[in-house]
Enzyme design. Structure first.
Site, short mmCIF file in Angstrom:
data_model
loop_
_atom_site.label_atom_id
_atom_site.label_comp_id
_atom_site.label_asym_id
_atom_site.label_seq_id
_atom_site.Cartn_x
_atom_site.Cartn_y
_atom_site.Cartn_z
N GLU A 91 -30.55 -18.60 -16.40
CA GLU A 91 -29.79 -17.51 -16.65
C GLU A 91 -29.68 -16.46 -15.92
OE1 GLU A 91 -28.60 -16.89 -20.94
OE2 GLU A 91 -30.02 -15.82 -20.38
N TRP A 115 -25.94 -22.76 -21.75
CA TRP A 115 -24.23 -22.48 -22.19
C TRP A 115 -23.17 -23.92 -22.11
CZ3 TRP A 115 -22.17 -18.35 -23.18
CH2 TRP A 115 -23.01 -16.50 -22.64
N TYR A 136 -20.80 -12.40 -19.10
CA TYR A 136 -22.08 -11.37 -18.28
C TYR A 136 -21.44 -10.69 -17.39
CZ TYR A 136 -23.72 -11.76 -23.11
OH TYR A 136 -23.98 -12.38 -24.81
N CYS A 175 -23.13 -11.03 -26.98
CA CYS A 175 -23.84 -10.27 -28.07
C CYS A 175 -24.69 -9.97 -27.55
CB CYS A 175 -24.36 -12.19 -28.12
SG CYS A 175 -23.68 -13.58 -29.00
N ARG A 227 -25.47 -6.74 -29.81
CA ARG A 227 -24.37 -6.86 -32.00
C ARG A 227 -24.80 -8.17 -32.29
NH1 ARG A 227 -20.25 -10.63 -31.43
NH2 ARG A 227 -19.80 -11.22 -29.41
N ASP A 260 -29.15 -14.49 -33.16
CA ASP A 260 -29.65 -15.69 -33.35
C ASP A 260 -30.82 -15.64 -33.11
OD1 ASP A 260 -30.30 -18.02 -33.54
OD2 ASP A 260 -28.93 -19.28 -33.05
#
Length: 289
Positions: free
Chosen positions: A58, A80, A123, A170, A191, A194
């Protein structure tokens, strides 16, 4: 990794129950910070098994500016898949495929992957092409030439393109800091976090990024600082969190970079070795989309 277990317990003790867009409530609180010394060990969670090869793939995907899940799927990284699948289900091309069937099509059909595997300008796009700016490369050059700069920042949060993203970032902004002993530290502002599923990956991923950039710039990895906005545990993860809290952390592994490249895009998963990683068993949980 006791800091991570303390984070989970803090959310359970101090969070409030909240509704959110996923339809699965969270136990949530606002504002928290953890710090990890990454100078002699690598912060890969030991109280459950982390599939670190997926984490590495990733990160390499981000670094290359890719936003299509095909590279991830081809490398058995499935973290994803749910987001493009949710978009696909709303399209006129949807033929009642299951998520598994959708992923198989992404893997085996390049045209299908091009049409339905993209997440929008997430991203990697922002790191490498934020309105024409290669933020990641600029930061690497600044660390080499102006290490005392207070502007060693990469932002994934681009208000002009947020609505075009399958999932707005996130982990939205990170900053590097070079100390007088040639140590490189990184602070991430997240921000939305999980705590059970995502945060262990985020800790490892940004620590790895710090290792890579330190190696490229002649520095040593020092500290990873993780700062949170909305930090939460989904209510369908409570049993898994309690199981994890019942476990005792073991010695952390060591990360070795076997080959250092001049260009960050040239790193591959074969350049990294995790040594002495001995986690406890996997604890599974469903992702909220």
């Amino acid at each position: 990794m006791k800091q991570y277990l303390e984070l989970l317990q803090h959310v359970l003790n101090n969070g409030e129950r909240r509704h959110n867009r996923t339809g699965i409530d969270t136990i949530s609180l606002f504002g928290y910070q953890t710090r990890y010394d990454i100078s002699n060990s690598f912060p890969l969670l030991t109280t459950k098994k982390i599939f670190y090869k997926s984490m590495i793939h990733e990160l390499l995907w981000f670094i290359r500016g890719d936003t299509n899940i095909k590279y991830l799927v081809d490398n058995n990284c499935n973290i994803w898949n749910e987001w493009p699948y949710a978009i696909y289900k709303k399209s006129s091309h949807y033929q009642n495929e299951t998520l598994s069937e959708f992923v198989t099509k992404i893997k085996n059909d390049a045209h299908f992957a091009k049409l339905h595997g993209n997440l929008g300008p997430v991203y990697g796009k922002q790191w490498r092409n934020f309105l024409g700016v290669d933020q990641l490369q600029d930061v690497i050059e600044q660390i080499k030439t102006n290490p005392n700069s207070r502007r060693l920042i990469v932002s994934a949060w681009n208000p002009a393109e947020v609505k075009a993203m399958a999932l707005p970032p996130c982990h939205s902004l990170y900053q590097f800091y070079v100390d007088t002993n040639k140590g490189l530290s990184c602070q991430l502002y997240q921000r939305s976090a999980d705590a059970f599923l995502g945060v262990p990956f985020n800790i490892a991923s940004y620590s790895l990024l710090t290792y890579i950039i330190a190696a490229m710039t002649g520095l040593k990895p020092r500290t990873f600082v993780h700062t949170f906005g909305d930090l939460h545990i989904y209510t369908n993860h409570l049993d898994q969190v309690k199981l994890q809290l019942s476990r005792t952390p073991s010695k952390l592994p060591v990360l070795k970079i076997k080959k250092i490249h001049d260009k960050i895009n040239d790193f591959t998963i074969d350049d990294f070795e995790i040594i002495d990683y001995n986690p406890q068993s996997t604890i599974r949980g469903e992702v909220a989309v």
